[in-house]
Design an enzyme around this catalytic site. Structure first.
Site, PDB file in Angstrom:
ATOM      1  CE1 TYR A 146      -3.014  -3.028   0.249  1.00 34.14           C
ATOM      2  CE2 TYR A 146      -3.631  -2.380   2.462  1.00 34.14           C
ATOM      3  CZ  TYR A 146      -3.768  -3.226   1.375  1.00 34.14           C
ATOM      4  OH  TYR A 146      -4.667  -4.266   1.435  1.00 34.14           O
ATOM      5  CE  LYS A 195       1.455 -17.705  -2.139  1.00 36.12           C
ATOM      6  NZ  LYS A 195       0.616 -18.902  -1.953  1.00 36.12           N
ATOM      7  CG  ASP A 227      -1.850 -20.069   0.143  1.00 36.90           C
ATOM      8  OD1 ASP A 227      -1.031 -19.905   1.066  1.00 36.90           O
ATOM      9  OD2 ASP A 227      -1.554 -20.688  -0.892  1.00 36.90           O
ATOM     10  CG  ASP A 251      -6.778  -4.344   4.352  1.00 35.07           C
ATOM     11  OD1 ASP A 251      -7.738  -4.259   5.142  1.00 35.07           O
ATOM     12  OD2 ASP A 251      -6.716  -3.703   3.290  1.00 35.07           O
ATOM     13  CG  ASP A 255     -11.926  -6.513   7.057  1.00 30.81           C
ATOM     14  OD1 ASP A 255     -11.610  -5.966   8.136  1.00 30.81           O
ATOM     15  OD2 ASP A 255     -12.319  -5.874   6.068  1.00 30.81           O
TER      16      ASP A 255
END
Ligand code: NAD
Length: 363
Positions: A146, A195, A227, A251, A255
């Site tokens: 980001y 990852k 994942d 992020d 959630d």
């Protein structure tokens, strides 16, 4: 102890839920012999109305001079409020971005726990929900994809967008240290999510997290690919204690973790910098649809105040007292409208606060 707390009530339900949290903090001070000096500051829509900007430099300086910030929420109805006719840098949310940046808040903490009393609200299968879960999602907030360089350009006649994911070892080390420190106050387990089978930034992440782990021999560290983590969160959330991860993965996963608890009105959060300073706020927004009706659930803000006592002031006993009072309140069947179910006793926002304070005094 003498605590200096900046209070930003903000917009919508912010003033209602923060007032409850302040009353709860006052009750804790009375019980345990502490004092609090509050400095009330404006941010968001109410600041735009009063000063023309969502956060003044003066408010930032005042916040910096305090030990912590207790925040309600900011913003209004994004379709109808005149605040959203302003340019983006003058809208309520710009205040939030500014204060996070000015205070150097790089670590975001979001607890996700399922109270047995609210099992019914959990969207997972009953056999998974009944095992319960209590995890702390810890997300890096100021680096990664980001904040990397980005551009969109035509390359060989084809429109191409490029985003870069950058982390340096210092950024990783400081969030890892926070993660292990938090784990030491909990069940002493860190799941670092990356990852590393694909990304260089993740391989560096894993290397630095392993180095930091050497200083915390009591903490069990495991690495998990993002994942797999997304699947494990819905398959077996009870396995997690502290989940430590970078910005974008955090992020998304935080959630997902919030969702499986079933109620936004119960979810606290904190953002921390390198010192003990932190900003504490409910995970939800300003809920303009129910503002001023005294029906909002203040528990997310009350639990955020408990996090403040634990992580900024190291007052674990006092934080436990708040969390225990919330459990007693739920045990006795009290519910605000958002978590109401058959056979429970419906209460409003301020009544919820009074009941929690009663339990604090009694226990
Ligand atoms: P929201 O979280 O405010 O509301 C979503 C739904 O959840 C609504 O139905 C609301 O009534 C309910 N809800 C939220 N908190 C609740 C509580 N404590 N008790 C009971 N019900 C609750 O999200 P939204 O509607 O998308 O956003 C409204 C405004 O909040 C927007 O201006 C948005 O930008 C802002 N916002 C602010 C923050 C923040 O201050 N950190 C975070 C998210 C959204």
């Amino acid at each position: 102890m003498n605590m200096n707390i900046a209070v930003i009530k903000g917009d919508g339900i912010g003033p209602e839920v923060v007032t409850v949290a302040m009353n709860v903090l006052d009750a804790i001070c009375e019980k345990f012999g502490h004092t609090i000096h509050y400095e009330q500051l404006l941010m968001g829509g109410c600041s735009i109305d009063a000063t023309g900007v969502p956060l003044t430099d003066e408010a930032v300086s005042k916040a910096k001079a305090m030990d912590a910030v207790l925040l309600g929420s900011i913003g209004g109805n994004t379709s109808t409020s005149p605040w959203y006719k302003l340019p983006p840098n003058l809208r309520p949310e710009a205040g939030l971005l500014k204060i996070r940046k000015e205070l150097g808040l790089f670590a975001n903490l979001r607890p996700a726990n399922l109270y047995p009393q609210l099992n019914g609200a959990c969207p997972l299968k009953e056999e998974i929900a009944k095992r319960g879960f209590d995890m702390m999602m810890m997300r890096e907030l100021t680096g990664g994809l980001y904040f990397g360089e980005r551009r969109t350009e035509e390359i060989d006649g084809v429109m191409t967008a490029i985003d870069t994911l950058t982390y340096n070892e210092n950024e990783i080390r400081r969030i890892a240290i926070k993660g292990f420190d938090i784990a030491m106050k909990r069940r002493k387990k860190v799941t670092s999510v990356d990852k590393a089978n694909v990304l260089d930034s993740s391989r560096l992440w894993r290397k630095i997290v392993n180095e930091v782990a050497l200083d915390y021999p009591e903490v069990t560290l495991e690495h998990m690919l993002v994942d797999n983590c997304a699947m494990q969160l819905v398959k077996d959330p009870a396995q997690f204690d502290v989940v430590l991860t970078e910005n974008m993965f955090g992020d998304i996963l935080s959630d997902e973790a919030s969702m499986i608890t079933g109620s936004i009105g119960m979810l606290a959060s904190a953002s921390l910098n390198e010192t003990k300073f932190g900003m504490y706020e409910p995970s939800g927004g300003s809920a303009p649809d129910i503002a001023g009706l005294d029906i909002a659930n203040p528990i997310a803000t009350v639990l955020s105040a408990a996090m403040m006592l634990r992580y900024t002031f190291d007052l674990d006993r006092e934080a436990d007292a708040i969390e225990q009072a919330v459990v007693s309140y739920l045990d006795k069947g009290y519910r605000t409208g958002d978590i109401m179910s058959e056979g429970m006793k419906k209460v409003g926002c301020s009544e919820c606060g009074r009941l929690i304070i009663d339990f604090i005094k009694k226990e």
